[in-house]
Design a protein around this motif. Structure first.
Motif, PDB file in Angstrom:
ATOM      1  N   ASP A 152       0.570  -1.293   0.142  1.00 25.08           N
ATOM      2  CA  ASP A 152       0.074  -0.080  -0.054  1.00 25.08           C
ATOM      3  C   ASP A 152       0.778   1.174   0.030  1.00 25.08           C
ATOM      4  O   ASP A 152       0.706   2.250  -0.661  1.00 25.08           O
ATOM      5  CB  ASP A 152      -0.853  -0.054   1.237  1.00 25.08           C
ATOM      6  CG  ASP A 152      -2.096  -1.248   1.100  1.00 25.08           C
ATOM      7  OD1 ASP A 152      -2.442  -1.486   0.111  1.00 25.08           O
ATOM      8  OD2 ASP A 152      -2.435  -1.670   2.156  1.00 25.08           O
ATOM      9  N   GLN A 153       1.918   1.331   0.739  1.00 22.56           N
ATOM     10  CA  GLN A 153       2.651   2.385   0.896  1.00 22.56           C
ATOM     11  C   GLN A 153       3.641   2.534  -0.407  1.00 22.56           C
ATOM     12  O   GLN A 153       3.905   3.765  -0.979  1.00 22.56           O
ATOM     13  CB  GLN A 153       3.674   2.207   1.761  1.00 22.56           C
ATOM     14  CG  GLN A 153       2.979   2.389   3.458  1.00 22.56           C
ATOM     15  CD  GLN A 153       4.047   2.357   4.502  1.00 22.56           C
ATOM     16  OE1 GLN A 153       5.187   2.219   4.598  1.00 22.56           O
ATOM     17  NE2 GLN A 153       3.455   2.371   5.661  1.00 22.56           N
ATOM     18  N   ARG A 185       2.405   1.759  -3.550  1.00 20.16           N
ATOM     19  CA  ARG A 185       1.664   2.086  -4.440  1.00 20.16           C
ATOM     20  C   ARG A 185       1.252   3.851  -3.955  1.00 20.16           C
ATOM     21  O   ARG A 185       0.938   4.348  -5.235  1.00 20.16           O
ATOM     22  CB  ARG A 185       0.270   1.395  -4.329  1.00 20.16           C
ATOM     23  CG  ARG A 185       0.311   0.146  -4.913  1.00 20.16           C
ATOM     24  CD  ARG A 185      -0.737  -0.485  -4.831  1.00 20.16           C
ATOM     25  NE  ARG A 185      -0.761  -1.928  -5.460  1.00 20.16           N
ATOM     26  CZ  ARG A 185      -1.534  -2.991  -5.162  1.00 20.16           C
ATOM     27  NH1 ARG A 185      -2.527  -3.218  -4.134  1.00 20.16           N
ATOM     28  NH2 ARG A 185      -1.467  -4.101  -5.884  1.00 20.16           N
ATOM     29  N   GLY A 186       1.415   4.300  -2.898  1.00 17.41           N
ATOM     30  CA  GLY A 186       1.235   5.555  -2.891  1.00 17.41           C
ATOM     31  C   GLY A 186       2.351   6.475  -3.276  1.00 17.41           C
ATOM     32  O   GLY A 186       2.156   7.484  -3.739  1.00 17.41           O
ATOM     33  N   ASP A 187       3.543   5.875  -3.233  1.00 17.69           N
ATOM     34  CA  ASP A 187       4.585   6.846  -3.608  1.00 17.69           C
ATOM     35  C   ASP A 187       5.063   6.540  -5.093  1.00 17.69           C
ATOM     36  O   ASP A 187       5.593   7.242  -5.833  1.00 17.69           O
ATOM     37  CB  ASP A 187       5.866   6.610  -2.972  1.00 17.69           C
ATOM     38  CG  ASP A 187       6.054   7.043  -1.437  1.00 17.69           C
ATOM     39  OD1 ASP A 187       4.941   7.417  -0.918  1.00 17.69           O
ATOM     40  OD2 ASP A 187       7.043   7.176  -1.292  1.00 17.69           O
ATOM     41  N   PRO A 208       2.844   5.150  -8.015  1.00 17.76           N
ATOM     42  CA  PRO A 208       1.463   4.721  -8.378  1.00 17.76           C
ATOM     43  C   PRO A 208       1.346   3.645  -9.450  1.00 17.76           C
ATOM     44  O   PRO A 208       0.451   2.995  -9.596  1.00 17.76           O
ATOM     45  CB  PRO A 208       0.918   6.150  -8.955  1.00 17.76           C
ATOM     46  CG  PRO A 208       1.589   7.337  -8.375  1.00 17.76           C
ATOM     47  CD  PRO A 208       2.858   6.455  -8.176  1.00 17.76           C
TER      48      PRO A 208
END
Length: 804
Positions: free
Chosen positions: A84-85, A87-89, A91
């Motif tokens: 999840d982290q 994908r946040g940084d 995309p």
């Protein structure tokens, strides 16, 4: 080759049947060993290559770099929320997570649970792993929180010949839940680290704080990149990513303590830290196969050059009739290739006949894929034929016609030819003796680790890991343990969160030391309940064990941050800076979480003998928390009979949870199997290598003895006894075998020292292994040439002088 050359080859084989059998037989055995061990190497190096685009998939490793810690290095698991982290940084990153797998859940049918390989995965699983589907669509099948995908074999197991699509199953992962079967995927092959038969969606509900705590590990994470360059570029961005997200959980600069690395999926199986770690075994057995073939080739060259003198007049006549040197070389190379082709045919037959034995010895299921093997064998025939036949062809083609025809004797190569053949024997037996030393060391080490003291009593010990299921709970767990304690053959029952075979959970933390700056060394810690040490058969080296008379022993009675008593193992004594176990007893460590050492126990090894012993301390609790989930049972009498009684209790009190009880020996057996299988396969290869060497030595002794018939007759005429003749011949034949030790001993020493370095508890490389292998090789060599020597020594001098 023309028909005359083929006719010449046929006559050579028919006239000298024994030497043809030795040549072809030795090569056939070498090729068979090479084929079988080549199949093994192909199998072990073929993991995950069945998967489409496997070269684009990478396992995400957590790499620890904690100062003063024994736990540094890569781990196959990551923090649960890492993807999840990421994908946040980033995309555009393509990834998925997998939790569970082998034995990771169960299926409920009529209230009775059957353990199955249940894995929880992200809906994006098929963006990374393109599993071959038989029915349904994989991506769509996991889109629903209640959708599941099952394997072909599981579909047959639960639904028979009926269509499973749309049917429901009660699957227990974290909790029992109804799932709809949305697809069926092909059974995974043996060559895979992915072990699941059921895929269910990873829960999307909020997870515990540990899910995003840097330093925790919860599951495996996989990423997919189009090129290796893209993967390397992404990996280089990880230190900055870690520093941005790990600052709240890690002191100092987070990227100095923890890292993220990408490991190609196809290499995971042989990785020393994240796979099964069998790289050394695979390399070793691959080398055995190549070296055995090399010994067979040397054997062929040796016999072929030794017999070359018998074809000298044939060569001379061909030259007189117009054959040039290159025509002769082509002929003899063609003959060599033809002989290798015959040997390859017999080698293939031997490999097919020997595979069941090899599979049984190595715990394998190898088969010969003829579609791949036959072309490879054809190439091997040509390469081997040219390699093995080139030198004999050159020797044969250079015989001068005039001198050969003018002489009554056939040329034997002179002193240089004798030295060449002796050098080949030295090389053969050097490798064979090295194999014998290696086999002895492998067998001794595998016996040692199986029978070495692990710090606890394995006999009469049963392990019940099923208490870890969320479906049981503390109340039912207490009832099950009470029922087990009431059985007549049960002597003690203990609970803990870690037991022989690795079940449960391992945790670690830093233990600050009084008067020493910093966080202190990192130690493993284990929660144990009543009678744990009694059940394991562990006695203290110094101090005492836990008991209920001391309130500070019980962690459940002491508020967090209070003064807990702990027991440490012997490794922790030196790790914490104490000179002896006695000095450690009574000392308090832990900084703001004081822990007083009340006792020291031996190092208890619950896991692989390849793993180093970890410094560990033990907590005691009488109130079973969620972490104390595994029961150990000490029994008298037949443990299997007691295990059957416990199974009955389990089916009565917790039928919805699969029973996973085993003896301690059964659980530890998996740690020994790989090394024992390798030792057996190595021993088979070594034995056949020695056999090929003996065949060559016997053929060489037979040939040389025949060439020295006149010499023997003259010696006997001049008064030499039969015993003296035998001593002379045997001594000359043993000289290259003795010299072979100059090659064998250093080679075996380096190889075995490297292999033994993978064990913390290992045997020493005693000179006895080297001396015993040498003595055995000399004995085999003496028996091999003794018959020829005795026969030559008993010949009448008159007959010997007449039959030169």
């Amino acid at each position: 080759m023309n028909r005359y050359a083929l006719l010449s080859l046929y006559r050579s084989l028919v006239r000298h049947k024994l030497y043809a059998a030795l040549n072809i037989g030795g090569l056939a055995v070498g090729i068979a060993v090479f084929l079988v061990l080549g199949l093994y190497v192909r199998f072990e190096t073929g993991y995950e290559k069945w998967l489409p685009n496997h070269d684009k998939i990478y396992l995400v490793e957590t790499v620890w770099n904690l100062k003063g810690s024994e736990f540094n290095g890569p781990s196959a698991e990551t923090m649960g929320g890492l993807l999840d982290q990421l994908r946040g940084d980033f995309p555009g990153v393509i990834g998925t997570r997998l939790s569970g797998g082998k034995g990771g859940g169960s299926v409920l049918v009529n209230g009775v649970a059957t353990q199955e390989d249940v894995a929880q995965v992200d809906p994006s699983f098929f963006d990374v792993f393109d599993l071959p589907m038989v029915r349904g669509n994989g991506r769509q099948g996991l889109a629903s929180p209640t959708g599941t995908l099952i394997s072909e074999s599981l579909a047959r197991k639960y639904f028979g010949n009926q269509d499973p699509i749309g049917r429901t199953m009660t699957i227990v992962g974290d909790a029992p839940k109804q799932y709809r079967v949305n697809g069926v995927f092909r059974d995974l092959p043996h060559a895979t680290e992915q072990q699941f038969t059921i895929l269910v969606p990873l829960p999307r509900t909020p997870h515990s704080p540990q899910w995003t705590h840097w330093g925790s590990t919860a599951l495996t994470t996989y990423l997919r990149f189009d090129t290796s360059a893209a993967a390397r570029s992404f990996e280089q961005k990880m230190p900055g990513f870690i520093d941005r997200h790990g600052a709240n959980d890690l002191d100092g600069r987070p990227s100095d303590q923890i890292g993220i690395a990408l490991y190609p999926l196809a290499k995971v199986h042989l990785a020393p830290d994240v796979g099964e770690g069998q790289r050394m075994t695979v390399v070793t057995l691959g080398v055995v196969g190549v070296v055995t073939l090399l010994i067979a080739l040397v054997n062929y060259v040796n016999l072929a050059t030794a017999r070359s003198g018998l074809r000298a007049r044939e060569v001379a006549m061909r030259k007189v009739l117009g054959a040039d040197r290159f025509a002769l070389i082509r002929q003899f190379l063609g003959e060599a290739i033809s002989m290798v082709a015959l040997a390859a045919l017999f080698g293939l037959i031997l490999a097919e006949l020997g595979l069941p034995l090899v599979n049984a010895a190595g715990g394998l299921s190898l088969t010969i894929p003829y579609r791949l093997v036959l072309p490879a064998l054809a190439l091997l025939v040509v390469v081997t034929g040219v390699t093995a036949g080139f030198y004999p062809a050159m020797v044969l083609a250079q015989f001068p016609a005039a001198s050969v025809l003018a002489s009554s004797r056939t040329p034997g190569g002179g002193r240089s030819g004798t030295r060449t053949r002796e050098a080949l024997v030295v090389f053969q037996f050097g490798l064979a003796i090295a194999f014998m030393i290696g086999t002895a060391v492998l067998v001794a080490q595998t016996w040692h680790v199986r029978n070495a003291d692990r710090g606890f009593r394995r006999d009469g010990l049963l392990i019940i890991p099923s208490l870890s299921s969320d479906q049981i709970g503390p109340t039912r767990a207490d009832a099950i343990i009470a029922a087990i304690r009431a059985l007549p053959n049960v002597r003690a029952v203990g609970v803990s969160n870690f037991v022989p075979g690795g079940s449960g959970s391992k945790s670690s933390d830093n233990v600050p030391l009084p008067g020493v700056a910093g966080n202190g060394p990192m130690l493993n810690w284990v929660d144990v309940g009543r009678d744990f040490f009694k059940t394991q058969g562990v006695s203290p080296i110094a101090g005492r064990l836990f008991d209920d008379a001391h309130r500070s022993d019980d962690r459940s009675l002491v508020a967090d941050g209070g003064g807990n008593n702990i027991v440490i193992n012997q490794k922790a004594v030196s790790t914490l800076g104490f000179k002896s176990p006695e000095q450690a007893v009574g000392k308090t460590v832990g900084g703001d979480r004081p822990r007083t050492i009340i006792g020291v126990i031996p190092n208890v090894r619950f896991e692989s003998p390849h793993d180093p012993t970890a410094a560990t301390y033990y907590y005691y609790t009488t109130k079973a928390p969620s972490s104390v989930t595994v029961a150990s049972v000490r029994v008298s009498g037949d443990p299997r009979a007691t295990l059957a009684q416990i199974r009955s209790i389990w089916q009565r009190l917790a039928p919805q949870v699969p029973f996973g009880g085993q003896t301690a020996d059964e659980r530890l057996d998996r740690y020994y199997k790989a090394d024992e299988h390798a030792a057996r396969l190595f021993g088979i290869g070594a034995g056949l290598a020695v056999l090929i060497g003996c065949v060559g030595l016997w053929g060489l002794a037979s040939f040389n003895t025949q060439r020295r018939v006149k010499e023997i007759g003259i010696r006997k005429t001049l008064g030499a006894s039969s015993a003296a003749i035998v001593k002379l011949l045997v001594g000359q034949f043993l000289r290259p075998v003795i010299l072979a030790n100059l090659l064998a001993w250093p080679l075996a020493y380096v190889a075995m020292r490297t292999w033994l370095a993978g064990f913390e508890d290992r045997i020493s490389l005693s000179p006895l292994y080297f001396l015993a292998a040498t003595a055995l090789a000399l004995t085999i060599a003496v028996l091999t040439v003794l018959g020829q020597s005795l026969r030559a020594s008993r010949a009448a001098p008159a007959w010997a002088l007449r039959h030169d």
